[in-house]
Scaffold this active site. Structure first.
Site, short mmCIF file in Angstrom:
data_model
loop_
_atom_site.label_atom_id
_atom_site.label_comp_id
_atom_site.label_asym_id
_atom_site.label_seq_id
_atom_site.Cartn_x
_atom_site.Cartn_y
_atom_site.Cartn_z
N GLU A 21 10.62 1.51 9.84
CA GLU A 21 11.59 2.57 9.51
C GLU A 21 10.86 3.88 9.76
O GLU A 21 9.95 4.23 8.99
CB GLU A 21 12.02 2.49 8.04
CG GLU A 21 12.80 1.24 7.67
CD GLU A 21 14.17 1.18 8.29
OE1 GLU A 21 14.67 2.21 8.78
OE2 GLU A 21 14.76 0.09 8.29
N GLY B 80 3.85 4.23 13.10
CA GLY B 80 4.63 3.02 13.38
C GLY B 80 4.22 2.40 14.72
O GLY B 80 4.10 1.17 14.83
N CYS C 97 13.90 11.19 6.13
CA CYS C 97 13.90 10.77 7.54
C CYS C 97 15.25 11.03 8.20
O CYS C 97 15.32 11.23 9.40
CB CYS C 97 13.53 9.31 7.63
SG CYS C 97 14.43 8.30 6.45
N LYS D 106 0.86 -1.19 0.00
CA LYS D 106 0.00 0.00 0.00
C LYS D 106 0.90 1.24 0.00
O LYS D 106 1.53 1.56 0.99
CB LYS D 106 -0.92 0.04 1.22
CG LYS D 106 -2.03 1.06 0.97
CD LYS D 106 -2.55 1.77 2.19
CE LYS D 106 -1.75 2.88 2.71
NZ LYS D 106 -1.67 4.10 1.86
N GLU E 240 10.24 16.13 14.81
CA GLU E 240 10.57 16.08 13.38
C GLU E 240 9.68 17.08 12.63
O GLU E 240 8.45 17.03 12.75
CB GLU E 240 10.31 14.67 12.87
CG GLU E 240 10.73 14.46 11.44
CD GLU E 240 10.44 13.04 10.97
OE1 GLU E 240 9.33 12.54 11.19
OE2 GLU E 240 11.34 12.44 10.36
N GLY F 10 7.41 5.10 7.64
CA GLY F 10 6.53 6.25 7.82
C GLY F 10 6.82 6.92 9.15
O GLY F 10 7.91 6.78 9.70
N SER F 11 5.82 7.60 9.68
CA SER F 11 6.04 8.37 10.90
C SER F 11 6.09 7.46 12.13
O SER F 11 5.53 6.36 12.13
CB SER F 11 4.91 9.39 11.07
OG SER F 11 3.69 8.71 11.21
N THR F 12 6.73 7.97 13.18
CA THR F 12 6.83 7.20 14.42
C THR F 12 5.45 6.97 15.01
O THR F 12 5.14 5.88 15.51
CB THR F 12 7.75 7.94 15.41
OG1 THR F 12 9.08 7.92 14.85
CG2 THR F 12 7.78 7.29 16.77
P1 NAD Z 1 2.65 8.35 7.70
O1 NAD Z 1 3.01 7.54 8.90
O2 NAD Z 1 1.59 9.36 7.83
O3 NAD Z 1 2.17 7.39 6.51
C1 NAD Z 1 3.01 6.37 6.00
C2 NAD Z 1 2.15 5.30 5.37
O4 NAD Z 1 1.35 4.69 6.38
C3 NAD Z 1 1.16 5.82 4.33
O5 NAD Z 1 1.07 4.88 3.27
C4 NAD Z 1 -0.14 5.88 5.08
O6 NAD Z 1 -1.28 5.76 4.28
C5 NAD Z 1 0.00 4.66 5.99
N1 NAD Z 1 -0.82 4.68 7.21
C6 NAD Z 1 -1.24 5.76 7.91
N2 NAD Z 1 -1.97 5.36 8.98
C7 NAD Z 1 -2.00 4.01 8.95
C8 NAD Z 1 -2.57 3.01 9.80
N3 NAD Z 1 -3.27 3.32 10.87
N4 NAD Z 1 -2.37 1.71 9.46
C9 NAD Z 1 -1.66 1.37 8.39
N5 NAD Z 1 -1.10 2.26 7.55
C10 NAD Z 1 -1.25 3.58 7.83
O7 NAD Z 1 4.01 8.97 7.18
P2 NAD Z 1 4.21 9.97 5.93
O8 NAD Z 1 3.71 11.30 6.36
O9 NAD Z 1 3.68 9.34 4.70
O10 NAD Z 1 5.80 9.98 5.80
C11 NAD Z 1 6.61 10.81 6.54
C12 NAD Z 1 7.19 10.07 7.72
O11 NAD Z 1 7.89 8.92 7.28
C13 NAD Z 1 8.22 10.89 8.47
O12 NAD Z 1 8.04 10.75 9.86
C14 NAD Z 1 9.55 10.27 8.07
O13 NAD Z 1 10.59 10.44 8.97
C15 NAD Z 1 9.17 8.85 7.90
N6 NAD Z 1 10.13 8.17 7.02
C16 NAD Z 1 11.02 7.29 7.56
C17 NAD Z 1 11.97 6.68 6.76
C18 NAD Z 1 12.96 5.69 7.32
O14 NAD Z 1 13.54 4.94 6.54
N7 NAD Z 1 13.20 5.65 8.61
C19 NAD Z 1 12.01 6.96 5.40
C20 NAD Z 1 11.10 7.86 4.89
C21 NAD Z 1 10.14 8.46 5.71
#
Ligand code: NAD
Length: 494
Positions: A264, A247, A298, A189, A395, A242-244
């Site tokens: 991650e 996560g 990130c 997804k 962040e 994605g975001s902490t």
């Molecule tokens: P986000 O957590 O909002 O979304 C990431 C993904 O998760 C999206 O596909 C979203 O639709 C999905 N998602 C959201 N809620 C969900 C849930 N309840 N269940 C399952 N899936 C869900 O993050 P974002 O705003 O898309 O990305 C930015 C964040 O990602 C920043 O915090 C950044 O630091 C982090 N990031 C980390 C890395 C790494 O490798 N550590 C790399 C890139 C981005």
């Protein structure tokens, strides 16, 4: 380039079992051009019903062993073919990424598309190198029998992969390539903000010969399609970037059936400039560490920690670069810094900086959005910040760096580690002794010296503390997509 000319997939389709299908609910989500704010196409709004179909397809493919039983050399050859097709379509993929995410097209080609290609090329090699071990046993109740004991490393099963919007096609590849190399099947997804390049990758996977059902792509919202994927009983592992905050919610949901999970997550990475550093390299280096991809990375070097003797020089240098960077749309070849991905992200960055300034910070450059259409924010450097301010702790995920002086060498470890994140760090110095002492002391999954954001498919990547669980890239990723089984055979004496 018009989207209908460049991109043959009918808008609003999902990839399930090798077919491009309409979502069960028939709904779509709008897609916006970050440079103009205009809605230029739609994607399918997949829901739990679509996720169920996709997981069933992935499970059927896994159980039929169409992919798992394929000879490893052949699996590797297909992954290599994916890499070649990504290379062939690099221009088009970069164009899609730039249109959807806003980043400069040249950067999309040099980074996002190159990472995607490297991932498939690197993990293609792993398909033939997944092995177990043999063990010489010392059995407790020894009747003198011989034993033949060995371990098998087997694919974990159906993988649910969830990606963010900052490096869409690279992150999709980062998950699909090791999963396929180990024999897993995948339901991915992508972020609802940037799904286009991942859908195009889906076409490439089919063209390369990845069997139907081995990779399925369900676009949609996190709370709908994403949560359904995490909660699906037939998904054995979740690989999330994605975001902490998200996560943590995913980790909690995975507890229910103890799914394997790798995370991650976010970061607040320090870039540390020691007084002896070569400032001609350090100043552009730390500026690039934060302004690259408009700070939406990130591992962005978002906390600039500078030894007092060179503090003013570094701040002035970074501010001068910030003021000179050319802001513009991704398709303009002179653009150095593109828009933020969405109106929501622009609002978040603007709000955090405004709060930082209201609570005492000084903007040495930037500090505001660009007037007019699109989601542009000026490269920003903040000084006079305190360690308890949210601009220092949280962040921001935009082109915003906070600069803090270091007065005491013993302070470096404490200040660098004063965050609940632990993803990356860079150290700028020519002092060999301090390099290795400080590198050991920093709580981060990656420490770069006289460079920042150097990544390689062969080098493990991931976070300490609340920046994640597990590692991607390298043999470490291979481990996370496999289960280890011990087989012990008693061979009684004849
Ligand atoms: P986000 O957590 O909002 O979304 C990431 C993904 O998760 C999206 O596909 C979203 O639709 C999905 N998602 C959201 N809620 C969900 C849930 N309840 N269940 C399952 N899936 C869900 O993050 P974002 O705003 O898309 O990305 C930015 C964040 O990602 C920043 O915090 C950044 O630091 C982090 N990031 C980390 C890395 C790494 O490798 N550590 C790399 C890139 C981005």
């Amino acid at each position: 380039m018009a989207i209908s000319n460049a991109w043959p997939i009918p808008a609003g389709r999902l990839l399930i079992n090798g077919q491009w299908v309409e979502p069960e609910g028939g709904q779509t989500l709008p897609v916006f051009d970050p440079a103009t704010g205009e809605n230029f196409t739609t994607i399918a709004r997949g829901t739990a019903a679509d996720v169920d179909l996709a997981v069933n397809a992935a499970r059927a493919c896994f159980e039929s062993r169409a992919w798992t039983r394929m000879r490893p050399m052949e699996r590797g050859r297909i992954l290599e073919r994916v890499a070649l097709l990504i290379e062939k379509h690099a221009e088009e993929l970069a164009w899609l990424e730039s249109l959807d995410n806003g980043k400069p097209m040249a950067m999309a080609k040099m980074v996002d598309v190159a990472v995607a290609m490297d991932m498939f090329r690197y993990f293609a090699g792993w398909a033939t190198k997944i092995t177990g071990e043999t063990f010489a046993l010392n059995p407790l109740f020894d009747d003198g029998s011989d034993y033949h004991a060995y371990s098998l490393r087997q694919p974990v099963g159906v993988v649910g992969a969830i990606t963010p919007w900052n490096f869409p096609v690279g992150q999709a590849a980062q998950k699909i390539a090791p999963a396929l190399a180990t024999g897993c099947t995948v339901v991915l997804k992508p972020s609802e903000e940037t799904s286009l390049s991942t859908l195009r990758l889906g076409e490439i996977l089919l063209e390369a010969g990845v069997p139907e059902g081995a990779v399925n792509i369900v676009t949609g919202l996190g709370a709908e399609a994403g949560a359904a994927l995490v909660g699906h009983p037939d998904v054995r592992k979740i690989s999330f970037t994605g975001s902490t905050q998200t996560g943590k919610a995913i980790a909690a949901a995975c507890l229910h059936d103890l799914k394997r999970v790798t995370l991650e997550l976010g970061g607040k990475s320090p870039a540390i400039v020691l007084a002896d550093a070569d400032l001609n390299e350090a100043i552009p280096g730390v500026a690039n560490a934060i302004f690259f991809n408009s700070g939406q990375i990130c591992t962005a070097g978002s906390r600039l920690l500078i030894e007092r003797p060179v503090f003013d020089a570094v701040v002035e240098g970074v501010a001068a670069i910030a003021d000179q960077l050319k802001i513009g749309p991704g398709h303009d070849s002179t653009t150095q810094i593109g828009p933020l991905v969405s109106a929501k992200q622009l609002e978040k960055v603007s709000g955090m900086v405004a709060e930082g300034i209201a609570t005492g910070a000084t903007a040495m450059a930037g500090g505001s959005a660009v007037d007019g259409a699109g989601f542009f924010y000026r490269p920003t450097i903040l000084t006079n910040v305190r360690r308890d301010q949210s601009v220092v702790q949280e962040e921001i995920f935009g082109p915003v760096v906070v600069a803090m002086p270091l007065d005491d060498p013993d302070q470096i470890k404490a200040v660098a580690n004063d965050t609940h994140y632990g993803l990356g760090a860079s150290l700028w110095t020519n002092d060999l002794r301090r390099t290795h002492l400080i590198a050991k002391q920093i709580d981060a999954g990656s420490v770069w010296v006289n460079c920042h954001n150097v990544l390689d498919a062969a080098m493990p990547f991931g976070g300490f503390k609340q920046s994640g669980w597990g590692r991607e890239f390298s043999n470490e990723a291979v481990r996370t997509y496999t289960e280890l089984k011990s087989v012990c055979v008693r061979l009684p004496n004849a």
